[in-house]
Design an enzyme around this catalytic site. Structure first.
Site, short mmCIF file in Angstrom:
data_model
loop_
_atom_site.label_atom_id
_atom_site.label_comp_id
_atom_site.label_asym_id
_atom_site.label_seq_id
_atom_site.Cartn_x
_atom_site.Cartn_y
_atom_site.Cartn_z
CG ASP A 315 -1.82 1.14 1.35
OD1 ASP A 315 -2.71 1.26 0.50
OD2 ASP A 315 -1.66 1.93 2.32
CD GLU A 350 -2.36 2.27 -3.31
OE1 GLU A 350 -3.56 2.54 -3.51
OE2 GLU A 350 -1.85 2.29 -2.18
#
Length: 593
Positions: A315, A350
């Site tokens: 993330d 990401e």
């Protein structure tokens, strides 16, 4: 220097925790709510406590004393029970409370205790169960299983449910290559949620990097290991979505739970000492610090060695390469590549955060895959009617304008963050009022459309148009070059009723309704996926050569690619290619390939 965490031996148990600026440390052992404190001894930057006997199963925490000077990064307060950053199991979930941030106020009531682990079973090492180009299936464990009619009630909402035959049968039907689990590490609610009567349903606010959330994984490491083994037996890999970019201790007003009370240098600060907020969560872990990277690497090794995890999605991954600016040759990348347990794992970025230079799509190492939001946006705009065939062709062809010839793209139409796929063709505007922020949160631009009516409609023509649009979008995904991702439930038309930021909706808004699923759409997706899986090698890269043709039969001209009135194109691969021809027609909602 002693190894961080807890080491058990037949005759003794050694506790070691890093706190270089503390003036005193205590190990706190708990029996029920009764606490027994043991003074710790400094060992360089660590503090050590050795107790007689194997204390496997004991519950513990730490307390630290020293300066209280938050502006200078010192938050020492003996009233704060602290969670071991190397904790593997916790005895309860985190609970948000104002006391966590109040100096001198006791917090043992609110803070979980870590549980001492004995020698944990190691999983035999094997290559990742995943094929590049395959289908990744993103799952929120609780939302995916809470309403599943074939999963026993006792298993619903847990990691164990993923190993249930009904779940595996559904994944196999879809020819899933690997599931990607949204965070299952123990997390805490954001401070503003409890007063609203809401909770964090996604888990992107962890406190300890290795500790599984007791609510999602009450059986701890063994539960995750057994679920992974069941999925592996069915040929399905398991990837973990990890949040290594920040912790739930939050900003300057946040609580003292773990790292902040032990060594606040874990968090990046600017030149004047202010916490850096490249994550939007109030603080950012500082990967320029070698000990922070070591903690992260140890967490990854733990999940590979003891649970058999095939890879990781990171993330807000630019944070891993900041110091404070993004560096494509950051130490963390080299350390991962050199690690014998991690070098062959599936690594997914990401590739954006909200800090300076935070959009880094295409700039991660050549061995990494990357979420490609340009695929999502360009494909949506094409079928909405305001995108160009040129952009559509680039995304179908593997986004070589971003990644070059070696396609590292993970193509997706929708993810946990944003509209569901079905809501993309049913809502023009978000409806996030249930989140308690007056509809200000979530993406404002979703490149969505509603086919004439906002939200639910009983009009057969609108229902038919939406179904046709969904099929066109899905055909684009499964015909695309690269690895593809589908979020659980999008294969059968799940809706969040226009909420495009359902992170705090641990309720039917966020849960998947299995009883109302569109079984025709589900079968359509399964057919697409099986057809792709049967010739997967053809979708990893676009074959060189071949020709691109206008629907009229002539070669595409430069102006055709940028003209929004151009209806589509044909791609005819070279004769030796395994890739089928590609046909795209916007008006007819047709894509073949």
């Amino acid at each position: 220097m002693a190894q961080n965490g807890v080491t058990t031996r037949p005759d003794k148990t050694i506790f070691s925790v890093r706190a270089p600026n503390a003036t005193a440390m205590w190990l706190c052992l708990f029996r029920g709510e009764d606490e027994q404190r043991h003074a710790m001894v400094r060992d360089a930057e660590n503090w050590i406590c050795t107790l007689q006997g194997d204390l496997t199963g004991a519950r513990y925490g730490y307390r630290a004393d020293g300066r209280w000077a938050p502006d200078e990064g010192h938050w020492f307060d003996p009233a704060k029970l602290l969670v071991d950053p190397y904790a593997i199991e916790l005895d309860r979930r985190f609970v948000q409370a104002p006391e966590l941030a109040q100096r001198g106020v006791e917090t043992a009531y609110w803070v979980p205790r870590a549980v001492v682990q004995g020698a944990l079973q190691q999983v035999p090492l094997q290559l990742p169960v995943f094929t590049k180009g395959g289908l990744i299936y993103e799952i929120n464990v609780r939302a995916f299983t809470m309403l599943h009619p074939d999963v026993p009630q006792a298993l619903r909402g847990t990691v164990a449910a993923l190993g249930h035959p009904a779940v595996i049968a559904h994944l196999s039907k879809l020819a899933v290559s690997a599931i990607e689990l949204m965070p299952i590490i123990a997390w805490i609610d954001e401070r503003h949620l409890p007063p609203l009567g809401l909770t964090n349903a996604w888990g992107y606010n962890p406190v300890a990097m290795m500790a599984l959330d007791p609510g999602l994984c009450p059986g701890g490491v063994a539960e995750l290991r057994d679920a992974v083994a069941a999925l592996h037996a069915a040929g399905i890999g398991v990837l973990l979505d990890l949040v290594l970019n920040h912790s739930g201790e939050s900003d300057f007003e946040g609580g003292v739970l773990s790292l902040r009370g032990l060594d606040d240098s874990a968090y990046a600060r600017d030149d004047v000492g202010q916490l850096i907020n490249d994550t939007g969560c109030g603080n950012t872990l500082d990967f320029a610090q070698g000990w922070v990277r070591q903690l992260a690497l140890n967490a990854l090794r733990h999940f590979v060695r003891r649970c058999g995890i095939d890879g990781f999605r990171f993330d807000l991954a630019p944070v891993l390469a900041r110091g404070p600016g993004f560096d494509a040759h950051a130490p963390f990348f080299a350390e991962l590549a050199a690690d014998p347990l991690l070098a062959d794992r599936v690594l997914i970025a990401e590739p954006w955060d909200i800090g300076p230079g935070g959009y880094q799509l295409g700039n991660f190492p050549a061995t990494w895959l990357e979420w490609n939001d340009r695929f999502r946006d360009d494909v949506r705009r094409f079928w909405r009617g305001d995108g160009t065939v040129g952009a559509q062709a680039k995304r179908l062809a593997g986004s070589s304008d971003v990644f070059g010839a070696d396609c590292r793209s993970i193509n997706f139409l929708a993810a946990h963050d944003g509209f569901t796929l079905a809501d993309t063709v049913a809502y023009e505007a978000r409806d996030n009022f249930a989140n308690g922020e007056d509809n200000r949160d979530g993406h404002g631009e979703n490149y969505s459309w509603n086919n004439g009516v906002e939200g639910p409609s009983a009009d057969p023509a609108i229902i038919a148009a939406r179904r046709t649009d969904l099929r066109a979008l899905l055909m684009t995904l499964f015909a695309s070059t690269g690895t593809i991702m589908l979020t659980a439930g999008d294969e059968f038309g799940r809706t969040q009723h226009g909420n495009n930021n359902a992170y705090c909706q641990d309720n039917p808004i966020g849960w998947i309704n299995w009883d109302s699923r569109d079984r025709d759409l589900e079968s359509f997706v399964a057919e697409l996926s099986r057809a792709r899986a049967a010739r997967l090698a053809a979708y990893r890269t676009l074959p060189e050569g071949g020709g691109w043709f206008h629907p009229e039969g002539r070669a595409m001209a430069p102006a055709d690619w940028e003209n929004t009135a151009t209806d589509g194109f044909d791609f005819i691969p070279p004769p030796v290619s395994l890739r089928p021809p590609l046909k795209v027609r916007r008006a007819a909602r047709v894509i073949e390939g």
